[in-house]
Design a protein around this motif. Structure first.
Motif, PDB file in Angstrom:
ATOM      1  N   GLY A 189      -5.534  -3.564  15.112  1.00 38.74           N
ATOM      2  CA  GLY A 189      -4.770  -3.095  13.961  1.00 38.74           C
ATOM      3  C   GLY A 189      -4.876  -3.966  12.733  1.00 38.74           C
ATOM      4  N   ARG A 190      -5.950  -4.704  12.604  1.00 38.18           N
ATOM      5  CA  ARG A 190      -6.120  -5.606  11.464  1.00 38.18           C
ATOM      6  C   ARG A 190      -7.110  -5.076  10.418  1.00 38.18           C
ATOM      7  NH1 ARG A 190      -2.331  -7.573  14.129  1.00 38.18           N
ATOM      8  NH2 ARG A 190      -2.263  -9.690  14.893  1.00 38.18           N
ATOM      9  N   TYR A 191      -7.725  -3.942  10.670  1.00 35.80           N
ATOM     10  CA  TYR A 191      -8.747  -3.362   9.792  1.00 35.80           C
ATOM     11  C   TYR A 191      -8.057  -2.580   8.679  1.00 35.80           C
ATOM     12  CZ  TYR A 191     -12.738  -0.407   8.475  1.00 35.80           C
ATOM     13  OH  TYR A 191     -13.737   0.236   7.796  1.00 35.80           O
ATOM     14  N   LEU A 192      -8.387  -2.872   7.429  1.00 40.26           N
ATOM     15  CA  LEU A 192      -7.803  -2.158   6.297  1.00 40.26           C
ATOM     16  C   LEU A 192      -8.796  -1.193   5.659  1.00 40.26           C
ATOM     17  CD1 LEU A 192      -5.841  -5.136   4.726  1.00 40.26           C
ATOM     18  CD2 LEU A 192      -4.944  -3.284   6.146  1.00 40.26           C
ATOM     19  N   ASN A 193     -10.005  -1.646   5.429  1.00 40.66           N
ATOM     20  CA  ASN A 193     -11.089  -0.779   4.961  1.00 40.66           C
ATOM     21  C   ASN A 193     -12.412  -1.479   5.234  1.00 40.66           C
ATOM     22  OD1 ASN A 193     -11.558  -2.570   2.758  1.00 40.66           O
ATOM     23  ND2 ASN A 193     -10.227  -1.399   1.406  1.00 40.66           N
TER      24      ASN A 193
ATOM     25  N   SER B 219      -5.352 -11.173   9.013  1.00 41.99           N
ATOM     26  CA  SER B 219      -5.079 -11.958  10.209  1.00 41.99           C
ATOM     27  C   SER B 219      -3.734 -12.639  10.021  1.00 41.99           C
ATOM     28  CB  SER B 219      -6.176 -13.000  10.438  1.00 41.99           C
ATOM     29  OG  SER B 219      -6.143 -13.983   9.425  1.00 41.99           O
ATOM     30  N   ARG B 220      -3.080 -12.942  11.136  1.00 41.67           N
ATOM     31  CA  ARG B 220      -1.834 -13.716  11.070  1.00 41.67           C
ATOM     32  C   ARG B 220      -2.178 -15.145  10.682  1.00 41.67           C
ATOM     33  NH1 ARG B 220       2.913 -11.901  13.700  1.00 41.67           N
ATOM     34  NH2 ARG B 220       2.527  -9.998  14.869  1.00 41.67           N
ATOM     35  N   ASN B 221      -1.359 -15.723   9.819  1.00 41.16           N
ATOM     36  CA  ASN B 221      -1.637 -17.106   9.430  1.00 41.16           C
ATOM     37  C   ASN B 221      -0.730 -18.111  10.111  1.00 41.16           C
ATOM     38  OD1 ASN B 221       0.777 -16.969   8.040  1.00 41.16           O
ATOM     39  ND2 ASN B 221      -0.138 -17.133   6.011  1.00 41.16           N
ATOM     40  N   GLY B 222       0.101 -17.673  11.054  1.00 44.17           N
ATOM     41  CA  GLY B 222       0.941 -18.588  11.804  1.00 44.17           C
ATOM     42  C   GLY B 222       2.230 -18.981  11.117  1.00 44.17           C
ATOM     43  N   LYS B 223       2.466 -18.489   9.938  1.00 46.43           N
ATOM     44  CA  LYS B 223       3.682 -18.821   9.193  1.00 46.43           C
ATOM     45  C   LYS B 223       4.528 -17.574   8.941  1.00 46.43           C
ATOM     46  CE  LYS B 223       1.041 -22.364   6.843  1.00 46.43           C
ATOM     47  NZ  LYS B 223       0.335 -22.686   5.622  1.00 46.43           N
ATOM     48  N   GLY B 224       4.372 -16.570   9.787  1.00 46.13           N
ATOM     49  CA  GLY B 224       5.133 -15.339   9.620  1.00 46.13           C
ATOM     50  C   GLY B 224       4.565 -14.435   8.545  1.00 46.13           C
ATOM     51  N   ALA B 225       3.349 -14.682   8.131  1.00 46.16           N
ATOM     52  CA  ALA B 225       2.708 -13.880   7.094  1.00 46.16           C
ATOM     53  C   ALA B 225       1.287 -13.546   7.543  1.00 46.16           C
ATOM     54  CB  ALA B 225       2.677 -14.642   5.774  1.00 46.16           C
ATOM     55  N   TYR B 226       0.618 -12.751   6.752  1.00 45.29           N
ATOM     56  CA  TYR B 226      -0.768 -12.379   7.023  1.00 45.29           C
ATOM     57  C   TYR B 226      -1.650 -12.867   5.879  1.00 45.29           C
ATOM     58  CZ  TYR B 226       0.406  -9.349  10.942  1.00 45.29           C
ATOM     59  OH  TYR B 226       0.805  -8.875  12.158  1.00 45.29           O
TER      60      TYR B 226
ATOM     61  N   LYS C 159       0.539  -2.766   2.804  1.00 46.59           N
ATOM     62  CA  LYS C 159       1.931  -2.571   2.395  1.00 46.59           C
ATOM     63  C   LYS C 159       2.560  -1.382   3.113  1.00 46.59           C
ATOM     64  CE  LYS C 159       4.381  -2.760  -1.984  1.00 46.59           C
ATOM     65  NZ  LYS C 159       4.195  -2.673  -3.433  1.00 46.59           N
ATOM     66  N   ALA C 160       1.789  -0.325   3.324  1.00 51.98           N
ATOM     67  CA  ALA C 160       2.300   0.856   4.031  1.00 51.98           C
ATOM     68  C   ALA C 160       2.536   0.550   5.514  1.00 51.98           C
ATOM     69  CB  ALA C 160       1.321   2.015   3.887  1.00 51.98           C
ATOM     70  N   GLY C 161       1.666  -0.237   6.123  1.00 50.12           N
ATOM     71  CA  GLY C 161       1.792  -0.549   7.541  1.00 50.12           C
ATOM     72  C   GLY C 161       2.735  -1.693   7.853  1.00 50.12           C
ATOM     73  N   TYR C 162       2.864  -2.633   6.929  1.00 45.30           N
ATOM     74  CA  TYR C 162       3.710  -3.816   7.124  1.00 45.30           C
ATOM     75  C   TYR C 162       4.572  -4.008   5.874  1.00 45.30           C
ATOM     76  CZ  TYR C 162       0.048  -4.835  10.581  1.00 45.30           C
ATOM     77  OH  TYR C 162      -0.842  -4.768  11.609  1.00 45.30           O
TER      78      TYR C 162
ATOM     79  N   ASN D  98      10.256 -11.015  -1.302  1.00 41.60           N
ATOM     80  CA  ASN D  98      11.138 -10.597  -2.397  1.00 41.60           C
ATOM     81  C   ASN D  98      10.732  -9.230  -2.925  1.00 41.60           C
ATOM     82  OD1 ASN D  98      12.503 -13.008  -2.201  1.00 41.60           O
ATOM     83  ND2 ASN D  98      11.260 -14.004  -3.772  1.00 41.60           N
ATOM     84  N   GLU D  99       9.417  -8.990  -3.029  1.00 44.17           N
ATOM     85  CA  GLU D  99       8.922  -7.699  -3.502  1.00 44.17           C
ATOM     86  C   GLU D  99       9.286  -6.592  -2.523  1.00 44.17           C
ATOM     87  OE1 GLU D  99       4.581  -5.759  -4.167  1.00 44.17           O
ATOM     88  OE2 GLU D  99       4.881  -7.760  -4.989  1.00 44.17           O
ATOM     89  N   ALA D 100       9.181  -6.875  -1.224  1.00 45.07           N
ATOM     90  CA  ALA D 100       9.540  -5.897  -0.205  1.00 45.07           C
ATOM     91  C   ALA D 100      11.035  -5.589  -0.266  1.00 45.07           C
ATOM     92  CB  ALA D 100       9.155  -6.404   1.181  1.00 45.07           C
ATOM     93  N   GLN D 101      11.875  -6.623  -0.491  1.00 44.58           N
ATOM     94  CA  GLN D 101      13.309  -6.405  -0.588  1.00 44.58           C
ATOM     95  C   GLN D 101      13.651  -5.604  -1.834  1.00 44.58           C
ATOM     96  OE1 GLN D 101      14.698 -10.432  -0.339  1.00 44.58           O
ATOM     97  NE2 GLN D 101      14.601 -10.464   1.896  1.00 44.58           N
ATOM     98  N   LYS D 102      12.970  -5.869  -2.953  1.00 47.92           N
ATOM     99  CA  LYS D 102      13.180  -5.088  -4.181  1.00 47.92           C
ATOM    100  C   LYS D 102      12.846  -3.630  -3.938  1.00 47.92           C
ATOM    101  CE  LYS D 102      11.615  -8.652  -7.243  1.00 47.92           C
ATOM    102  NZ  LYS D 102      10.625  -8.990  -8.237  1.00 47.92           N
ATOM    103  N   HIS D 103      11.733  -3.390  -3.217  1.00 49.16           N
ATOM    104  CA  HIS D 103      11.305  -2.038  -2.916  1.00 49.16           C
ATOM    105  C   HIS D 103      12.352  -1.318  -2.066  1.00 49.16           C
ATOM    106  CE1 HIS D 103       8.567   1.261  -2.342  1.00 49.16           C
ATOM    107  NE2 HIS D 103       8.584   1.111  -1.015  1.00 49.16           N
ATOM    108  N   ASP D 104      12.938  -2.016  -1.100  1.00 48.95           N
ATOM    109  CA  ASP D 104      13.999  -1.426  -0.271  1.00 48.95           C
ATOM    110  C   ASP D 104      15.247  -1.134  -1.075  1.00 48.95           C
ATOM    111  OD1 ASP D 104      12.412  -1.510   1.954  1.00 48.95           O
ATOM    112  OD2 ASP D 104      13.260  -3.387   2.742  1.00 48.95           O
ATOM    113  N   ASP D 105      15.597  -2.031  -2.022  1.00 48.50           N
ATOM    114  CA  ASP D 105      16.772  -1.823  -2.856  1.00 48.50           C
ATOM    115  C   ASP D 105      16.634  -0.614  -3.750  1.00 48.50           C
ATOM    116  OD1 ASP D 105      17.868  -4.063  -1.710  1.00 48.50           O
ATOM    117  OD2 ASP D 105      17.401  -5.406  -3.408  1.00 48.50           O
ATOM    118  N   THR D 106      15.432  -0.322  -4.231  1.00 47.82           N
ATOM    119  CA  THR D 106      15.242   0.825  -5.120  1.00 47.82           C
ATOM    120  C   THR D 106      15.349   2.143  -4.356  1.00 47.82           C
ATOM    121  OG1 THR D 106      12.834   0.722  -4.847  1.00 47.82           O
ATOM    122  CG2 THR D 106      13.801  -0.423  -6.755  1.00 47.82           C
ATOM    123  N   ARG D 107      15.114   2.115  -3.047  1.00 51.30           N
ATOM    124  CA  ARG D 107      15.225   3.341  -2.241  1.00 51.30           C
ATOM    125  C   ARG D 107      16.673   3.713  -1.982  1.00 51.30           C
ATOM    126  NH1 ARG D 107      11.690   2.814   2.960  1.00 51.30           N
ATOM    127  NH2 ARG D 107      10.754   0.932   2.206  1.00 51.30           N
ATOM    128  N   GLU D 108      17.581   2.739  -2.018  1.00 47.70           N
ATOM    129  CA  GLU D 108      19.001   3.007  -1.672  1.00 47.70           C
ATOM    130  C   GLU D 108      19.725   3.729  -2.755  1.00 47.70           C
ATOM    131  OE1 GLU D 108      20.653  -0.762  -0.675  1.00 47.70           O
ATOM    132  OE2 GLU D 108      19.504  -0.890   1.176  1.00 47.70           O
TER     133      GLU D 108
END
Length: 174
Positions: free
Chosen positions: A32-36, A42-49, A79-82, A164-174
């Motif tokens: 599940g790491r293929y985008l195009n 890849s996971r970078n070990g710090k909770g991010a990709y 962004k759509a998948g994660y 922060n960007e993901a949280q902003k995106h969630d706030d705009t949906r509410e």
């Protein structure tokens, strides 16, 4: 006899590039790491990709516009998948591009071995793009310009998608 050995070596080398790239792409699809066809994560070990340029067939043909378009497509798919995970990118050549987007980078801490391996991998990817075998201007070839940038610049890490960007995106949906 020497010519036959050289031709055989070149064919084996090309085949190895193609096979290795296709196997890596297949592994990325399975996990599940293929985008195009140009990008995987890849996971970078710090909770991010981390976003990686990894052409599906080793060789690729991409001018700056096509590369940017495929990178934006990969980011959109990530962004759509994660939607709530950070995405980072490390680069030596796209620092001006990220600056135009308003992103600031942090220097990547590397020891000598990591730096040499990183430079070698970047050189390899630059040379695998036939679009780089053109004149940049009257005095310089594109691949030489890019290789010089890799050698002299400090690799930087950019946060392409932040929490922060993901949280902003969630706030705009509410």
């Amino acid at each position: 006899m020497i010519i036959i050995l050289i031709e055989t070596f070149v064919l084996v080398f090309i085949f190895a590039i193609l096979l290795g790239s296709m196997l890596f792409t297949a592994k990325s699809i399975v996990f599940g790491r293929y985008l195009n066809r140009y990008f995987v994560v890849s996971r970078n070990g710090k909770g991010a990709y981390t976003l990686h340029h990894s052409p599906a067939f080793g060789f690729y043909y991409a001018h700056r516009e096509k590369y940017s378009r495929l990178q934006e497509d990969a980011i959109r798919k990530f962004k759509a998948g994660y939607p709530d995970i950070e995405l980072h990118s490390e680069t030596s050549t796209l620092q001006g591009y990220y600056a135009k987007l308003g992103l600031s980078g942090t220097p990547v801490q590397q020891n000598r071995v990591e730096r040499v391996i990183g430079i070698g991998m970047n050189y390899f990817l630059i040379l695998m793009n036939p679009a780089n075998y053109r004149k940049r201007n009257q005095q310089e070839w594109q691949f030489i310009h890019l290789m010089r940038r890799v050698r002299v610049s400090t690799p930087m890490q950019y946060v392409i998608l932040s929490l922060n960007e993901a949280q902003k995106h969630d706030d705009t949906r509410e």
